[in-house]
Design a protein around this motif. Structure first.
Motif, PDB file in Angstrom:
ATOM      1  N   GLN A 174       0.881  -1.040  -0.044  1.00 49.51           N
ATOM      2  CA  GLN A 174      -0.136  -0.083  -0.080  1.00 49.51           C
ATOM      3  C   GLN A 174       1.023   1.355  -0.086  1.00 49.51           C
ATOM      4  O   GLN A 174       0.595   2.193  -0.676  1.00 49.51           O
ATOM      5  CB  GLN A 174      -0.868  -0.106   1.158  1.00 49.51           C
ATOM      6  CG  GLN A 174      -1.800   1.140   1.397  1.00 49.51           C
ATOM      7  CD  GLN A 174      -2.699   1.650   0.253  1.00 49.51           C
ATOM      8  OE1 GLN A 174      -3.545   0.926   0.222  1.00 49.51           O
ATOM      9  NE2 GLN A 174      -2.481   2.714  -0.528  1.00 49.51           N
ATOM     10  N   ILE A 175       1.999   1.471   0.890  1.00 45.94           N
ATOM     11  CA  ILE A 175       2.839   2.515   0.643  1.00 45.94           C
ATOM     12  C   ILE A 175       3.463   2.556  -0.541  1.00 45.94           C
ATOM     13  O   ILE A 175       3.557   3.673  -1.090  1.00 45.94           O
ATOM     14  CB  ILE A 175       3.817   2.360   2.000  1.00 45.94           C
ATOM     15  CG1 ILE A 175       2.961   2.441   3.285  1.00 45.94           C
ATOM     16  CG2 ILE A 175       4.645   3.619   1.934  1.00 45.94           C
ATOM     17  CD1 ILE A 175       3.883   2.152   4.736  1.00 45.94           C
ATOM     18  N   ALA A 176       4.072   1.613  -1.002  1.00 45.75           N
ATOM     19  CA  ALA A 176       4.571   1.593  -2.504  1.00 45.75           C
ATOM     20  C   ALA A 176       3.609   2.208  -3.419  1.00 45.75           C
ATOM     21  O   ALA A 176       3.733   3.028  -4.384  1.00 45.75           O
ATOM     22  CB  ALA A 176       5.013   0.317  -2.621  1.00 45.75           C
ATOM     23  N   HIS A 177       2.416   1.732  -3.214  1.00 46.38           N
ATOM     24  CA  HIS A 177       1.344   2.456  -4.309  1.00 46.38           C
ATOM     25  C   HIS A 177       1.190   3.808  -4.032  1.00 46.38           C
ATOM     26  O   HIS A 177       1.258   4.726  -4.947  1.00 46.38           O
ATOM     27  CB  HIS A 177       0.088   1.915  -3.955  1.00 46.38           C
ATOM     28  CG  HIS A 177      -1.071   2.249  -4.778  1.00 46.38           C
ATOM     29  ND1 HIS A 177      -0.981   2.213  -6.165  1.00 46.38           N
ATOM     30  CD2 HIS A 177      -2.191   2.915  -4.538  1.00 46.38           C
ATOM     31  CE1 HIS A 177      -2.340   2.685  -6.639  1.00 46.38           C
ATOM     32  NE2 HIS A 177      -2.919   3.151  -5.634  1.00 46.38           N
ATOM     33  N   THR A 182       2.314   9.638  -5.964  1.00 43.72           N
ATOM     34  CA  THR A 182       2.718  10.888  -6.037  1.00 43.72           C
ATOM     35  C   THR A 182       3.693  11.114  -7.301  1.00 43.72           C
ATOM     36  O   THR A 182       4.115  12.212  -7.224  1.00 43.72           O
ATOM     37  CB  THR A 182       3.680  10.828  -4.606  1.00 43.72           C
ATOM     38  OG1 THR A 182       4.873  10.215  -4.656  1.00 43.72           O
ATOM     39  CG2 THR A 182       2.995  10.690  -3.532  1.00 43.72           C
ATOM     40  N   GLU A 183       3.906  10.032  -7.981  1.00 44.82           N
ATOM     41  CA  GLU A 183       4.832  10.486  -9.276  1.00 44.82           C
ATOM     42  C   GLU A 183       3.867  10.920 -10.281  1.00 44.82           C
ATOM     43  O   GLU A 183       4.227  11.572 -11.193  1.00 44.82           O
ATOM     44  CB  GLU A 183       5.498   9.093  -9.931  1.00 44.82           C
ATOM     45  CG  GLU A 183       6.393   8.609  -8.668  1.00 44.82           C
ATOM     46  CD  GLU A 183       6.954   7.229  -9.056  1.00 44.82           C
ATOM     47  OE1 GLU A 183       6.160   6.745 -10.204  1.00 44.82           O
ATOM     48  OE2 GLU A 183       8.001   6.514  -8.344  1.00 44.82           O
ATOM     49  N   ARG A 184       2.557  11.028 -10.017  1.00 46.74           N
ATOM     50  CA  ARG A 184       1.482  11.548 -10.846  1.00 46.74           C
ATOM     51  C   ARG A 184       1.625  12.939 -10.870  1.00 46.74           C
ATOM     52  O   ARG A 184       1.329  13.342  -9.323  1.00 46.74           O
ATOM     53  CB  ARG A 184       0.505  10.764 -11.014  1.00 46.74           C
ATOM     54  CG  ARG A 184       0.494   9.298 -11.284  1.00 46.74           C
ATOM     55  CD  ARG A 184      -0.789   8.410 -10.840  1.00 46.74           C
ATOM     56  NE  ARG A 184      -1.730   8.682 -11.800  1.00 46.74           N
ATOM     57  CZ  ARG A 184      -3.058   8.009 -11.476  1.00 46.74           C
ATOM     58  NH1 ARG A 184      -3.079   7.120 -10.435  1.00 46.74           N
ATOM     59  NH2 ARG A 184      -3.928   8.032 -12.605  1.00 46.74           N
ATOM     60  N   PRO A 185       1.563  13.939 -11.675  1.00 52.03           N
ATOM     61  CA  PRO A 185       1.609  15.386 -11.496  1.00 52.03           C
ATOM     62  C   PRO A 185       0.406  15.780 -10.811  1.00 52.03           C
ATOM     63  O   PRO A 185       0.467  16.823 -10.022  1.00 52.03           O
ATOM     64  CB  PRO A 185       2.051  15.887 -12.924  1.00 52.03           C
ATOM     65  CG  PRO A 185       1.447  14.862 -13.765  1.00 52.03           C
ATOM     66  CD  PRO A 185       1.730  13.646 -13.376  1.00 52.03           C
ATOM     67  N   SER A 255       7.391  13.973   2.902  1.00 48.37           N
ATOM     68  CA  SER A 255       6.478  13.071   3.223  1.00 48.37           C
ATOM     69  C   SER A 255       7.015  11.817   2.491  1.00 48.37           C
ATOM     70  O   SER A 255       6.545  10.650   2.925  1.00 48.37           O
ATOM     71  CB  SER A 255       5.125  13.620   2.667  1.00 48.37           C
ATOM     72  OG  SER A 255       4.647  14.424   3.386  1.00 48.37           O
ATOM     73  N   ILE A 256       7.278  11.742   1.355  1.00 48.92           N
ATOM     74  CA  ILE A 256       7.882  10.766   0.359  1.00 48.92           C
ATOM     75  C   ILE A 256       9.039   9.889   1.074  1.00 48.92           C
ATOM     76  O   ILE A 256       8.800   8.756   1.447  1.00 48.92           O
ATOM     77  CB  ILE A 256       7.989  11.085  -0.921  1.00 48.92           C
ATOM     78  CG1 ILE A 256       6.822  11.530  -1.912  1.00 48.92           C
ATOM     79  CG2 ILE A 256       8.675   9.996  -1.680  1.00 48.92           C
ATOM     80  CD1 ILE A 256       7.341  12.124  -3.036  1.00 48.92           C
TER      81      ILE A 256
END
Length: 267
Positions: A174-177, A182-185, A255-256
């Protein structure tokens, strides 16, 4: 739960398309990996409409996805009356701001995480759990449309750390997701670190949606479902609470890094 009129329409279309293809219930059943009696039960309304069945039926009958699309409409129409105004606001939103003190927001949940969260309600049957999981995943499609809304989510660090040994693999996924999202603008995820002990958001989860007209609608979750509010004075209160919780959260990059740190601590 699907809307009865739409469900009847699906069954009628299924039967019409099957007959147009000159297939008996037995012949059609073999093609969709169901028995002829099961096909009959679906067409007569004696068996609940099933996503896998309708997906296979769409493929076999070359419908262009008609039956599955109608099922999604039926499920939406079958939602409780208190949720429908929010589904409309969420679907048409240009901006979405969401905060949850204990869970990952639904729009950012993985299928496995959603299933575990929904299954926590022991009053739900397995079929109802799967239906709710499917509906939740369908709602996430708003983030993949050609012009998606700008989503800003604020989550408590503690929500990422709530896992026993059996839950760790699922939470790592879930955290990886979340990090991938967050890579999506148009998606930002911010964590409120655990050392922030109290703030106004702990009173409960909420989401704000801004529509084309610039107006905001708020949705407040509770144990009986939720409440959608659009009165200016009520929305202003929720916006104020959003600004408060957002000010407690870490910036995007920090956060990331914290999300990665939580994952590493479990490996």
């Amino acid at each position: 739960m699907e809307s009865a009129p739409t469900a009847e329409l699906i069954r009628a279309q299924l039967r019409r398309l099957r007959l147009k293809a000159e297939l008996s219930q037995e012949e059609f059943g073999k093609l969709v990996h169901f028995s002829g009696s099961q096909v009959s039960a679906v067409e007569l309304g004696q068996r609940p409409l099933d996503r896998f069945f309708l997906k296979r039926a769409d493929e076999v009958l070359d419908t262009g996805g008609l039956l599955l699309a109608l099922l999604k409409m039926a499920e939406r129409d079958g939602q409780p009356s208190w949720l429908r105004p929010w589904l409309d606001a969420e679907r048409d939103a240009q901006q979405l701001w969401c905060y949850h003190p204990t869970l990952i927001p639904g729009l950012l949940q993985t299928e496995n995480y959603a299933r575990v969260v929904i299954r926590a309600d022991d009053m739900l049957s397995d079929d109802e759990v799967e239906r709710r999981v499917a509906v939740r995943l369908d709602r996430q499609a708003v983030l993949s449309r050609p012009q998606p809304p700008k989503l800003v989510a604020v989550i408590e660090e503690a929500a990422l750390r709530r896992a026993d040994e059996s839950f760790r693999g699922l939470m790592t996924q879930q955290i990886a997701h979340l990090i991938q999202c967050t890579e999506r603008p148009h998606i930002s995820v911010h964590l409120i670190p655990s050392d922030v002990s109290t703030h106004v958001g702990l009173a409960g989860p909420f989401t704000l949606a801004r529509g084309d007209d610039g107006g905001w609608v708020a949705h407040l979750e509770n144990q009986l479902g939720g409440t959608t509010v659009d009165k200016d004075e009520d929305v202003a209160i929720v916006v104020g609470r959003w600004e408060s919780v957002r000010s407690e959260a870490l910036p995007r990059r920090q956060s990331i890094e914290l999300m990665k740190e939580v994952m590493t601590s479990w490996s």
